[in-house]
Design a protein around this motif. Structure first.
Motif, PDB file in Angstrom:
ATOM      1  N   PHE A 193       0.834  -1.207   0.000  1.00  0.00           N
ATOM      2  CA  PHE A 193       0.000   0.000   0.000  1.00  0.00           C
ATOM      3  C   PHE A 193       0.867   1.255   0.000  1.00  0.00           C
ATOM      4  CE2 PHE A 193      -1.872   3.430   2.534  1.00  0.00           C
ATOM      5  CZ  PHE A 193      -2.843   3.834   1.637  1.00  0.00           C
ATOM      6  N   ARG A 194       1.844   1.312   0.870  1.00  0.00           N
ATOM      7  CA  ARG A 194       2.703   2.503   0.964  1.00  0.00           C
ATOM      8  C   ARG A 194       3.430   2.767  -0.356  1.00  0.00           C
ATOM      9  NH1 ARG A 194       2.014   5.401   5.626  1.00  0.00           N
ATOM     10  NH2 ARG A 194       2.012   4.183   7.536  1.00  0.00           N
ATOM     11  N   GLU A 195       3.767   1.712  -1.076  1.00  0.00           N
ATOM     12  CA  GLU A 195       4.475   1.862  -2.347  1.00  0.00           C
ATOM     13  C   GLU A 195       3.539   2.052  -3.539  1.00  0.00           C
ATOM     14  OE1 GLU A 195       7.021  -1.552  -2.666  1.00  0.00           O
ATOM     15  OE2 GLU A 195       8.353  -0.851  -1.059  1.00  0.00           O
ATOM     16  N   SER A 196       2.237   1.936  -3.326  1.00  0.00           N
ATOM     17  CA  SER A 196       1.273   1.955  -4.429  1.00  0.00           C
ATOM     18  C   SER A 196       1.100   3.323  -5.080  1.00  0.00           C
ATOM     19  CB  SER A 196      -0.094   1.472  -3.935  1.00  0.00           C
ATOM     20  OG  SER A 196      -0.713   2.463  -3.122  1.00  0.00           O
ATOM     21  N   GLY A 197       1.378   4.371  -4.341  1.00  0.00           N
ATOM     22  CA  GLY A 197       1.149   5.712  -4.871  1.00  0.00           C
ATOM     23  C   GLY A 197      -0.223   6.272  -4.548  1.00  0.00           C
ATOM     24  N   ALA A 198      -1.012   5.531  -3.792  1.00  0.00           N
ATOM     25  CA  ALA A 198      -2.326   6.042  -3.377  1.00  0.00           C
ATOM     26  C   ALA A 198      -2.128   7.203  -2.404  1.00  0.00           C
ATOM     27  CB  ALA A 198      -3.144   4.941  -2.706  1.00  0.00           C
ATOM     28  N   THR A 199      -3.011   8.176  -2.467  1.00  0.00           N
ATOM     29  CA  THR A 199      -3.006   9.264  -1.489  1.00  0.00           C
ATOM     30  C   THR A 199      -3.619   8.714  -0.205  1.00  0.00           C
ATOM     31  OG1 THR A 199      -3.286  10.887  -3.255  1.00  0.00           O
ATOM     32  CG2 THR A 199      -3.839  11.593  -1.012  1.00  0.00           C
ATOM     33  N   TYR A 200      -3.009   9.034   0.924  1.00  0.00           N
ATOM     34  CA  TYR A 200      -3.426   8.459   2.207  1.00  0.00           C
ATOM     35  C   TYR A 200      -3.673   9.565   3.214  1.00  0.00           C
ATOM     36  CZ  TYR A 200      -2.879   5.663   6.518  1.00  0.00           C
ATOM     37  OH  TYR A 200      -3.043   5.065   7.736  1.00  0.00           O
ATOM     38  N   TYR A 201      -4.867   9.558   3.801  1.00  0.00           N
ATOM     39  CA  TYR A 201      -5.219  10.513   4.845  1.00  0.00           C
ATOM     40  C   TYR A 201      -5.564   9.762   6.130  1.00  0.00           C
ATOM     41  CZ  TYR A 201      -5.560  13.990   1.132  1.00  0.00           C
ATOM     42  OH  TYR A 201      -5.291  14.823   0.077  1.00  0.00           O
ATOM     43  N   PRO A 202      -4.563   9.523   6.986  1.00  0.00           N
ATOM     44  CA  PRO A 202      -4.853   8.906   8.290  1.00  0.00           C
ATOM     45  C   PRO A 202      -5.447   9.954   9.226  1.00  0.00           C
ATOM     46  CG  PRO A 202      -2.523   9.418   8.126  1.00  0.00           C
ATOM     47  CD  PRO A 202      -3.149   9.775   6.797  1.00  0.00           C
ATOM     48  N   GLY A 203      -6.083   9.506  10.272  1.00  0.00           N
ATOM     49  CA  GLY A 203      -6.644  10.427  11.257  1.00  0.00           C
ATOM     50  C   GLY A 203      -7.818  11.229  10.724  1.00  0.00           C
TER      51      GLY A 203
END
Length: 119
Positions: free
Chosen positions: A71-81
């Protein structure tokens, strides 16, 4: 946010992470939002920390770490919290960093999880 994505995934547990990875592998513009500070969901909560890794059996630990790595390497934008509080067709309303945001996408996947792992 002004950007319209192909896909918004709500939930960073195994199902949400897998969905985001699969969509990215197809070339889609993906954003994943999750209430927790780190990916993994209930099953792999805080899997990137040594304490959490020590609680899992070696096969589960390896599977969780591999999924989060992909997932971290996928290039998806990630919004935790991020707290999602509104959902309409093609629109997700949430709070990120204390500010209300509206995300839009062609498609939305809701992956809220389905298992608690008692300690």
């Amino acid at each position: 946010m002004d950007r319209n994505m192909d896909l918004i995934v709500i939930g960073a547990g195994p199902a949400g992470l897998s969905a985001a990875c699969a969509a990215r592998s197809c070339g889609l513009d993906v954003t994943l939002v999750d209430e927790q500070a780190a990916p993994g969901g209930q099953l792999f909560r805080n899997i990137e920390t040594p304490m959490a890794q020590a609680l899992l059996d070696p096969k589960e630990r390896a599977a969780g770490l591999e999924l989060v790595r992909r997932f971290r390497e996928s290039g998806a934008t990630y919004y935790p919290g991020a707290t999602v509080w509104g959902l309409e067709p093609h629109r997700v309303s949430c709070t990120m960093n204390g500010k209300a945001e509206e995300l839009t996408a062609s498609h939305i996947i809701i992956a809220p999880g389905g298992m608690e792992r008692p300690v």
